[in-house]
Design a protein around this motif. Structure first.
Motif, PDB file in Angstrom:
ATOM      1  N   VAL A  41       2.393 -11.749  -9.750  1.00  0.00           N
ATOM      2  CA  VAL A  41       2.534 -10.497 -10.486  1.00  0.00           C
ATOM      3  C   VAL A  41       1.625 -10.567 -11.698  1.00  0.00           C
ATOM      4  N   ILE A  42       0.739  -9.596 -11.813  1.00  0.00           N
ATOM      5  CA  ILE A  42      -0.172  -9.580 -12.963  1.00  0.00           C
ATOM      6  C   ILE A  42      -0.054  -8.253 -13.696  1.00  0.00           C
ATOM      7  N   ASP A  43      -0.330  -8.289 -14.981  1.00  0.00           N
ATOM      8  CA  ASP A  43      -0.371  -7.080 -15.777  1.00  0.00           C
ATOM      9  C   ASP A  43      -1.639  -6.323 -15.399  1.00  0.00           C
ATOM     10  N   ALA A  44      -1.498  -5.071 -14.995  1.00  0.00           N
ATOM     11  CA  ALA A  44      -2.636  -4.289 -14.510  1.00  0.00           C
ATOM     12  C   ALA A  44      -3.675  -4.056 -15.597  1.00  0.00           C
ATOM     13  N   LYS A  45      -3.258  -4.054 -16.839  1.00  0.00           N
ATOM     14  CA  LYS A  45      -4.176  -3.771 -17.944  1.00  0.00           C
ATOM     15  C   LYS A  45      -4.870  -5.038 -18.454  1.00  0.00           C
ATOM     16  N   THR A  46      -4.118  -6.129 -18.634  1.00  0.00           N
ATOM     17  CA  THR A  46      -4.658  -7.343 -19.256  1.00  0.00           C
ATOM     18  C   THR A  46      -4.939  -8.467 -18.262  1.00  0.00           C
ATOM     19  N   ASN A  47      -4.490  -8.337 -17.026  1.00  0.00           N
ATOM     20  CA  ASN A  47      -4.588  -9.385 -16.004  1.00  0.00           C
ATOM     21  C   ASN A  47      -3.771 -10.635 -16.343  1.00  0.00           C
ATOM     22  N   GLU A  48      -2.852 -10.516 -17.288  1.00  0.00           N
ATOM     23  CA  GLU A  48      -1.970 -11.632 -17.637  1.00  0.00           C
ATOM     24  C   GLU A  48      -1.024 -11.898 -16.472  1.00  0.00           C
ATOM     25  N   ASP A  49      -0.793 -13.177 -16.181  1.00  0.00           N
ATOM     26  CA  ASP A  49       0.116 -13.556 -15.098  1.00  0.00           C
ATOM     27  C   ASP A  49       1.564 -13.358 -15.565  1.00  0.00           C
ATOM     28  N   LEU A  50       2.283 -12.484 -14.911  1.00  0.00           N
ATOM     29  CA  LEU A  50       3.672 -12.170 -15.262  1.00  0.00           C
ATOM     30  C   LEU A  50       4.669 -12.668 -14.219  1.00  0.00           C
ATOM     31  N   THR A  51       4.199 -13.476 -13.288  1.00  0.00           N
ATOM     32  CA  THR A  51       5.044 -13.906 -12.172  1.00  0.00           C
ATOM     33  C   THR A  51       6.335 -14.559 -12.658  1.00  0.00           C
ATOM     34  N   ARG A  52       6.223 -15.530 -13.546  1.00  0.00           N
ATOM     35  CA  ARG A  52       7.416 -16.235 -14.036  1.00  0.00           C
ATOM     36  C   ARG A  52       8.369 -15.263 -14.720  1.00  0.00           C
ATOM     37  N   SER A  53       7.825 -14.357 -15.517  1.00  0.00           N
ATOM     38  CA  SER A  53       8.637 -13.381 -16.233  1.00  0.00           C
ATOM     39  C   SER A  53       9.425 -12.504 -15.259  1.00  0.00           C
ATOM     40  N   ILE A  54       8.781 -12.052 -14.209  1.00  0.00           N
ATOM     41  CA  ILE A  54       9.449 -11.205 -13.211  1.00  0.00           C
ATOM     42  C   ILE A  54      10.511 -12.012 -12.463  1.00  0.00           C
ATOM     43  N   LEU A  55      10.192 -13.250 -12.098  1.00  0.00           N
ATOM     44  CA  LEU A  55      11.176 -14.096 -11.402  1.00  0.00           C
ATOM     45  C   LEU A  55      12.381 -14.379 -12.293  1.00  0.00           C
ATOM     46  N   LEU A  56      12.135 -14.627 -13.570  1.00  0.00           N
ATOM     47  CA  LEU A  56      13.242 -14.841 -14.508  1.00  0.00           C
ATOM     48  C   LEU A  56      14.093 -13.582 -14.650  1.00  0.00           C
ATOM     49  N   GLN A  57      13.449 -12.424 -14.606  1.00  0.00           N
ATOM     50  CA  GLN A  57      14.178 -11.161 -14.674  1.00  0.00           C
ATOM     51  C   GLN A  57      15.099 -11.006 -13.462  1.00  0.00           C
TER      52      GLN A  57
END
Length: 182
Positions: A41-57
């Motif tokens: 999962v990446i932020d569409a604007k910044t390309n930051e990896d959000l995978t861990r954040s989404i899994l934690l959610q």
């Protein structure tokens, strides 16, 4: 295995599955994980990896409803490991234990298929595991006790090696008394 399935998270908090070309929910992401699909999962604007954040959610939602997997004391201990010198060791330890548990579960599932054939479906497996839960708990407790003993042995070895390493220096360890002069 190819590259992970790409999910883009947009500023409006919507998740877009580039493989399916459709917007999805956290429930859909959870299902992808349950189906064994590797994702990113990446932020569409910044390309930051959000995978861990989404899994934690997803974990947070699971813990909030139904029967939680983690007790308050376990969560408290996990928080206490953050910033601790053993933080990296604890993460690796938990990862290896979960991996081992998953392998044991896969082996048990495979063995049950050979013993009972194709008629041993998900419902039968659930019933079997409910009956076998005390046995499995006993096996897991034994495994944890062995892990604990190995960890204590490793700690003792590290202390012995540290003592040997520092024994060449000409100083005596503190006695524990307050050596301040008035």
């Amino acid at each position: 295995m190819g590259s992970p399935r790409l999910i883009k998270k947009y500023p409006n908090r919507r998740l877009y599955d580039t493989h399916a070309s459709a917007y999805i929910t956290l429930v859909d992401v959870k299902q992808l994980v349950l189906d064994g699909i590797e994702l990113s999962v990446i932020d569409a604007k910044t390309n930051e990896d959000l995978t861990r954040s989404i899994l934690l959610q997803i974990i947070l939602e699971e813990e909030s409803g139904g029967i939680p997997m983690f007790s308050t004391p376990v969560l408290t201990q996990i928080i206490r490991f953050y910033g601790n010198a053993l933080q990296g060791v604890m993460g690796s330890y938990l990862e290896k234990n979960i991996q081992t548990f998953t392998e044991v579960q896969a082996r048990m599932t495979e063995q049950s298929k050979h013993m009972y054939g194709s008629q041993f479906g998900p419902e039968a497996w659930t019933q079997f595991m409910q009956v076998q839960a005390p046995v499995l708990q006993s096996v897991m407790n034994s495994y944890i006790d062995q892990s604990k003993n190995l960890f204590v042995q490793m700690q003792d070895q590290m202390q012995d090696q540290t003592r040997q390493m520092f024994s060449v220096f000409p100083f005596t360890p503190p006695s524990g008394k307050d050596d301040k002069k008035d």
